[in-house]
Design an enzyme around this catalytic site. Structure first.
Site, PDB file in Angstrom:
ATOM      1  N   THR A 175       6.594   2.014   2.721  1.00  0.00           N
ATOM      2  CA  THR A 175       7.982   2.390   2.485  1.00  0.00           C
ATOM      3  C   THR A 175       8.035   3.665   1.649  1.00  0.00           C
ATOM      4  O   THR A 175       8.799   4.594   1.941  1.00  0.00           O
ATOM      5  CB  THR A 175       8.708   1.256   1.749  1.00  0.00           C
ATOM      6  OG1 THR A 175       8.431   0.032   2.410  1.00  0.00           O
ATOM      7  CG2 THR A 175      10.187   1.491   1.728  1.00  0.00           C
ATOM      8  N   VAL A 232       0.816  -1.206   0.000  1.00  0.00           N
ATOM      9  CA  VAL A 232       0.000   0.000   0.000  1.00  0.00           C
ATOM     10  C   VAL A 232       0.854   1.262   0.000  1.00  0.00           C
ATOM     11  O   VAL A 232       0.323   2.362  -0.090  1.00  0.00           O
ATOM     12  CB  VAL A 232      -0.961   0.075   1.208  1.00  0.00           C
ATOM     13  CG1 VAL A 232      -2.055  -0.963   1.073  1.00  0.00           C
ATOM     14  CG2 VAL A 232      -0.213  -0.093   2.502  1.00  0.00           C
ATOM     15  N   HIS A 262     -18.934 -24.281 -17.164  1.00  0.00           N
ATOM     16  CA  HIS A 262     -18.716 -23.878 -15.775  1.00  0.00           C
ATOM     17  C   HIS A 262     -18.653 -22.349 -15.680  1.00  0.00           C
ATOM     18  O   HIS A 262     -19.368 -21.734 -14.887  1.00  0.00           O
ATOM     19  CB  HIS A 262     -17.411 -24.516 -15.281  1.00  0.00           C
ATOM     20  CG  HIS A 262     -17.045 -24.186 -13.878  1.00  0.00           C
ATOM     21  ND1 HIS A 262     -17.149 -25.094 -12.849  1.00  0.00           N
ATOM     22  CD2 HIS A 262     -16.572 -23.048 -13.317  1.00  0.00           C
ATOM     23  CE1 HIS A 262     -16.751 -24.523 -11.739  1.00  0.00           C
ATOM     24  NE2 HIS A 262     -16.393 -23.279 -11.982  1.00  0.00           N
ATOM     25  N   GLU A 263     -17.824 -21.736 -16.511  1.00  0.00           N
ATOM     26  CA  GLU A 263     -17.679 -20.275 -16.439  1.00  0.00           C
ATOM     27  C   GLU A 263     -18.958 -19.578 -16.895  1.00  0.00           C
ATOM     28  O   GLU A 263     -19.343 -18.545 -16.345  1.00  0.00           O
ATOM     29  CB  GLU A 263     -16.482 -19.806 -17.269  1.00  0.00           C
ATOM     30  CG  GLU A 263     -15.125 -20.364 -16.812  1.00  0.00           C
ATOM     31  CD  GLU A 263     -14.834 -20.121 -15.341  1.00  0.00           C
ATOM     32  OE1 GLU A 263     -15.312 -19.119 -14.769  1.00  0.00           O
ATOM     33  OE2 GLU A 263     -14.125 -20.966 -14.743  1.00  0.00           O
TER      34      GLU A 263
END
Ligand code: ADP
Ligand code: MG
Ligand code: ZN
EC number: 3.4.24.-
Length: 624
Positions: A203, A200, A418-419
């Site tokens: 640093t 995020v 399936h998709e």
């Protein structure tokens, strides 16, 4: 220059180091007058003690009085942290030496010497540069990287995170002009803890603080201090702060501080002596620097809950700043920042891309733009197109497409249905998210996936959750309807569905039978965490049954939906087999029974395998 003088030099330096090491080991052993412990306490009370040296785990206390005389005394037990802190509070400079461990040291020195000689030989022969340098003999030196020039990044380069920047402005002001604050007697926070999941920009933000204030940025990672040899970590901490004092005003940044800052005494056995000492040293250092030293210690973690409470006490990391994954506006800004200097085609719409990448953090977005640039460059194009960016987003989320994986016709058919099942459920269920894209191009571990058109939403309603479960189960339902048999491809779908169902019951009070009661306490909100059960065996059984029933209900519901829309299911699946990928618009047309434009030429490029794919929690429904 010839090589020989260098090895000779290395040998000499190695021997010099040995001598130095022995003299170091001897400092505490230097003879001085032994006094009573009572005398020592009296001296302490009277403020006559200037400096104290103790060795961890040792009862001997040595020190220097204000008048310059030295003393030695023995306590009944080694002074603990509280004691050391109390001494520090009295203005005594406390130094803690790593423990003696005769045997350990006995075999360590020769090893160290050999290691150093080899290291030095290697170093000098490789660099061809004489003279001792910071990195030549660095065993007990901190591995800190010192940026003596202030980093180039400033707050301008950090998108979003407005609250965090606002909070940090004060620190920037202080570092720019410490004396003004000292004159006012203002107490500036010594330690700032940045808390947030990986990527995020913790640093990044810390660097930006140094960049804004134009001060050196000294950085070390918590894991740099974790060593096998007791005492080394503590020595490195000491060295880190020595370095910092030389460069003040400056920022010391300790990344992944949880590696050293874990709660003390929670481990089993004596295995974490080393870490405790390192942590103690860190505490002593943070307490130790004088009020007019302009050093701000920043640290980052995603596990604030496991940090030792002593670290969070006033005068240490008493300021905590949370940084969360960016929302849609934040994502757009981050994309804009990293798109600087990258030639974008006219069709690129970063706002749209931001909308399509919920759950992406700064690091993912930076990666996304980079992947897109690579794709464009590989195809010899001058500009990055929206298509590159979309492909890059898929890659960042699911890994690169596996063009080389050849599926059998049957596998492809199963995957397509399936998709298509997932997609239909996402499209027709009232509270589901809609379809962003559906594909049977294998990627990462998934043979295909349906990506919902998801928006950031902080509140999930019960109806939306139920539809979400139904969408997850729809892939399997489609298989059952069409093939009258089922496959293993739905494993991940079931895991998602079950997790949602369980949490609806135990955490979100969404089941009539269980009511608004929290049955599980999430100890750790980051990293998925673990639950502490707070209910009886009997309740556990009832919860299991309720989860099962809830899932079964949703399964039947979505199966009925797909049966009703069987024709559409066939159409979508067949089109998928033909074209492999459908965009939101194409999917919509197929559902409505409208014709599609001729498929664009199959993409010919074949992609090299890449790093391990990762799957975002809120991401696509993969599986086959
Ligand atoms: P963390 O330390 O939280 O794991 P980093 O600071 O290493 O994350 O972030 C990785 C990269 O992502 C940074 O180098 C930066 O380029 C980019 N990044 C992350 N957050 C932001 C942001 N808010 N604005 C601009 N860039 C960001
Ligand atoms: Mg980081
Ligand atoms: Zn699935």
């Amino acid at each position: 220059m010839p090589r020989a003088p260098f090895s000779l030099l290395a040998l000499v330096l190695g021997l010099a180091f040995l001598a130095w090491a022995f003299s170091l080991a001897g400092t505490v052993g230097a003879p001085s007058g032994t006094v009573n412990y009572t005398t020592f306490l009296e001296d302490l009370k009277a403020g006559r003690v200037k400096e104290v040296v103790v060795r961890a785990g040792d009862t001997r206390i040595q020190g220097v009085l204000e008048d310059g005389s030295t003393f030695t005394t023995y306590a009944a037990s080694p002074p603990d942290n509280e004691t050391l802190e109390a001494w520090t509070a009295r203005g005594v400079s406390v130094r803690v030496e790593p423990p003696q461990g005769q045997n350990a040291l006995g075999f360590l020195w020769p090893l160290l010497l050999v290691g150093l000689l080899i290291g030095a030989l290697y170093y000098f022969s490789r660099n061809g540069r004489a003279g001792p340098s910071d990195s030549a003999f660095s065993f007990t030196k901190s591995r800190a990287r010192v940026l003596t020039e202030a980093p180039k990044v400033t707050f301008k380069d950090v998108a979003g995170a407005e609250e965090a920047k606002e909070e940090l402005k004060e620190i920037v002001e202080f570092l720019k002009n410490p004396s003004r604050f000292h004159e006012m007697g203002a107490r500036i926070p010594k330690g700032v803890l940045l808390v947030g999941p990986p990527g995020v920009g913790k640093t990044h933000l810390a660097r930006a603080v140094a960049g804004e204030a134009r001060v050196p940025f000294i950085t070390a990672s918590g894991s740099d201090f974790v060593e096998m040899f007791v005492g080394v970590g503590a020595a490195r901490v000491r060295d880190l702060f020595e370095t910092a004092k030389r460069h003040a005003p400056c920022i010391v940044f300790i990344d992944e501080i949880d590696a050293v800052g874990r709660r003390r005494g929670s481990g089993v056995g004596g295995g974490n002596d080393e870490r405790e000492q390192t942590l103690n040293q860190l505490l002593v250092e943070m307490d130790g620097f004088e009020k007019d030293t302009a050093i701000v210690v920043m640290a980052a973690t995603n596990r604030p809950d496991i940090l030792d409470p002593a670290l969070l006490r006033p005068g240490r990391f008493d300021r905590q700043i949370a940084i969360d994954a960016p929302d849609v506006k934040g994502r757009e800004q981050i994309l804009r920042i990293h798109a600087r200097g990258k030639p974008l085609a006219e069709d690129v719409d970063l706002a749209l891309l931001a909308k399509r990448t919920p759950g992406f953090v700064g690091a993912d977005l930076e990666n996304l733009l980079n992947e897109a640039a690579l794709l464009a460059a590989r195809e010899g194009r001058r500009k990055i197109t929206m298509k590159d960016l979309e492909e890059a987003a898929d890659r960042v989320m699911m890994g690169p497409a596996k063009k080389s994986l050849v599926l059998s016709p049957r596998d492809r058919r199963i995957t397509a249905y399936h998709e298509a099942g997932h997609a239909l459920a996402a499209h027709f269920l009232e509270h589901a998210d809609g379809v962003h894209k559906v594909t049977i191009v294998p990627r990462g571990r998934a043979l295909g996936f349906m990506m919902p058109r998801r928006e950031d939403m902080l509140h999930w309603s019960r109806k939306r959750l139920l539809d979400q479960i139904a969408v997850a189960l729809a892939g399997r339902a489609a298989e059952e309807i069409v093939f009258d048999d089922v496959t293993t491809g739905a494993e991940n779908d079931f895991r998602q569905a079950t997790e949602l169902a369980r949490r609806m019951i135990t955490e979100w009070g969404m089941h009539p039978e269980f009511g608004p009661v929290a049955y599980a306490v999430r100890e750790d909100t980051y990293l998925g965490g673990y639950d502490v059960r707070q209910y009886s065996e009997e309740t556990a059984k009832r919860i299991d049954e309720a989860v099962r029933r809830l899932i079964e209900e949703q399964y039947q519901r979505v199966k009925a939906l797909l049966l009703e829309k069987r024709e559409v299911l066939e159409r979508v699946a067949e089109t998928l087999l033909e074209r492999e990928t459908l965009t939101a618009e194409e999917f919509q047309r197929v559902v409505e029974g409208l014709p599609l434009e001729a498929p664009e030429e199959a993409r010919e490029e074949r992609e090299p395998p890449r790093v391990v794919p990762k799957v975002k929690p809120g991401g696509a429904l993969g599986g086959a």
